[in-house]
Scaffold this active site. Structure first.
Site, PDB file in Angstrom:
ATOM      1  N   ARG A  36      11.775  -5.519   5.165  1.00  0.00           N
ATOM      2  CA  ARG A  36      11.441  -4.136   4.837  1.00  0.00           C
ATOM      3  C   ARG A  36      12.255  -3.127   5.660  1.00  0.00           C
ATOM      4  NH1 ARG A  36       5.843  -1.801   5.423  1.00  0.00           N
ATOM      5  NH2 ARG A  36       5.754  -2.979   7.354  1.00  0.00           N
TER       6      ARG A  36
ATOM      7  N   ARG B  23      11.133  -1.275  11.095  1.00  0.00           N
ATOM      8  CA  ARG B  23       9.996  -0.849  11.904  1.00  0.00           C
ATOM      9  C   ARG B  23       9.843  -1.793  13.083  1.00  0.00           C
ATOM     10  NH1 ARG B  23       4.764   0.356   8.187  1.00  0.00           N
ATOM     11  NH2 ARG B  23       3.764  -1.042   9.678  1.00  0.00           N
TER      12      ARG B  23
ATOM     13  N   LYS C 166       0.834  -1.214   0.000  1.00  0.00           N
ATOM     14  CA  LYS C 166       0.000   0.000   0.000  1.00  0.00           C
ATOM     15  C   LYS C 166       0.866   1.261   0.000  1.00  0.00           C
ATOM     16  CE  LYS C 166      -2.029  -1.092   3.932  1.00  0.00           C
ATOM     17  NZ  LYS C 166      -1.331  -2.351   4.263  1.00  0.00           N
TER      18      LYS C 166
ATOM     19  N   ARG D  72     -10.097   0.164   8.977  1.00  0.00           N
ATOM     20  CA  ARG D  72      -9.638  -1.197   9.265  1.00  0.00           C
ATOM     21  C   ARG D  72     -10.671  -2.014   9.998  1.00  0.00           C
ATOM     22  NH1 ARG D  72      -3.785   0.354   9.103  1.00  0.00           N
ATOM     23  NH2 ARG D  72      -2.683  -1.609   9.276  1.00  0.00           N
TER      24      ARG D  72
ATOM     25  N   ARG E  42      -0.318  -9.079  13.502  1.00  0.00           N
ATOM     26  CA  ARG E  42      -0.812  -8.072  12.551  1.00  0.00           C
ATOM     27  C   ARG E  42      -1.610  -8.741  11.434  1.00  0.00           C
ATOM     28  NH1 ARG E  42       4.398  -5.272  10.664  1.00  0.00           N
ATOM     29  NH2 ARG E  42       3.052  -4.124   9.223  1.00  0.00           N
TER      30      ARG E  42
END
Ligand code: AP5
Ligand code: MG
Length: 214
Positions: A127, A154, A13, A88, A165
């Site tokens: 990432r 992160r 996203k 969400r 998650r």
């Protein structure tokens, strides 16, 4: 042009939103980025949100609805926006409907980036993000192309937060898609392939939209 980007953690996203922001000159409104900015600034909200994000859980609907309400009423949203990470939950989707009505706006398209779980896990574990502008990068990138800063991992990309998650996404966020499918707004895009492949698919989905203003 008002767009909503939808997809699991790691589905791309943020990556595609950055491309769309640069291309169309409309703001990228990412609730996760906004929360991380609050955490970095050490605000009261940031202090509440920090352990919730680190555990991979969701911040309360009330807080998130207030945050998006405030953001969408800012002047830079007048020509459109790209929302990433909201709604969400079903209560968030209902609240966004009301807010969009109040603003006299409607979504032109909901872009759903569909990626299998194994690929999500692979992407999230590698990432890297810029601590300044929050742009995301693939593994082994050395620095942010915009800020020149060293990239970091992160906190919620650590192994213990990634599975919760994805689980919470499957439980609470997948049902939100039906909310928009009913309105015929959803373009489902296979989110596997190179970043450029996905970009082409995203642009093709948008080019079908009669109200697109490029
Ligand atoms: P948020 O920041 O929104 O995280 P997320 O939804 O988990 O999504 P990500 O940002 O992890 O993934 P992405 O889809 O943006 O993927 P990216 O482009 O980076 O939210 C974080 C947290 O905030 C939540 O867990 C929650 O606690 C809280 N929160 C936020 N909004 C909330 C709300 N509304 N309600 C309640 N709580 C909320 O790509 C991932 C990686 O893959 C990158 O390295 C990228 O380079 C790479 N990549 C991208 N595309 C490709 C490709 N095609 N091929 C290979 N690699 C690719
Ligand atoms: Mg993101």
């Amino acid at each position: 042009m008002n767009l909503l980007l939808y997809g699991a953690p790691g589905s791309g996203k943020g990556t595609q939103a950055n491309m769309l922001r640069d291309r169309y000159g409309i703001p990228h409104i990412a609730t996760g980025d906004m929360l991380r900015a609050e955490i970095q600034a050490g605000t009261p909200l940031g202090r509440i949100a920090q352990p919730i994000l680190a555990a991979g859980h969701y911040v309360s609907d009330d807080v998130m609805i207030g945050m998006i309400r405030n953001r969408l009423s800012q002047p830079d949203c007048s020509e459109g926006f790209i929302i990433d990470g909201f709604p969400r939950t079903i209560p968030q989707a209902d609240a966004l409907d009301i807010l969009m009505d109040e603003l006299g706006r409607g979504f032109d398209r909901v872009l759903y980036l569909k990626v299998e779980i194994d690929e999500l896990l692979r992407r999230l574990s590698g990432r890297l993000v810029c601590p300044m502008c929050q742009r995301t990068y693939p593994p082994r990138t050395s620095k942010c192309s915009a800020e020149g800063t060293a990239l970091i991992q992160r906190e919620d990309d650590k192994e213990e937060a990634v599975r919760p998650r994805i689980e919470i996404y499957l439980e609470k966020t997948i049902p939100v898609l039906d909310h928009y499918r009913g309105e015929g707004l959803v373009s489902e895009i296979d989110g596997t392939g190179t970043i450029d492949d996905i970009k082409q698919k995203v642009l093709a989905a948008l080019s079908q939209n009669v109200s697109l203003n490029t």
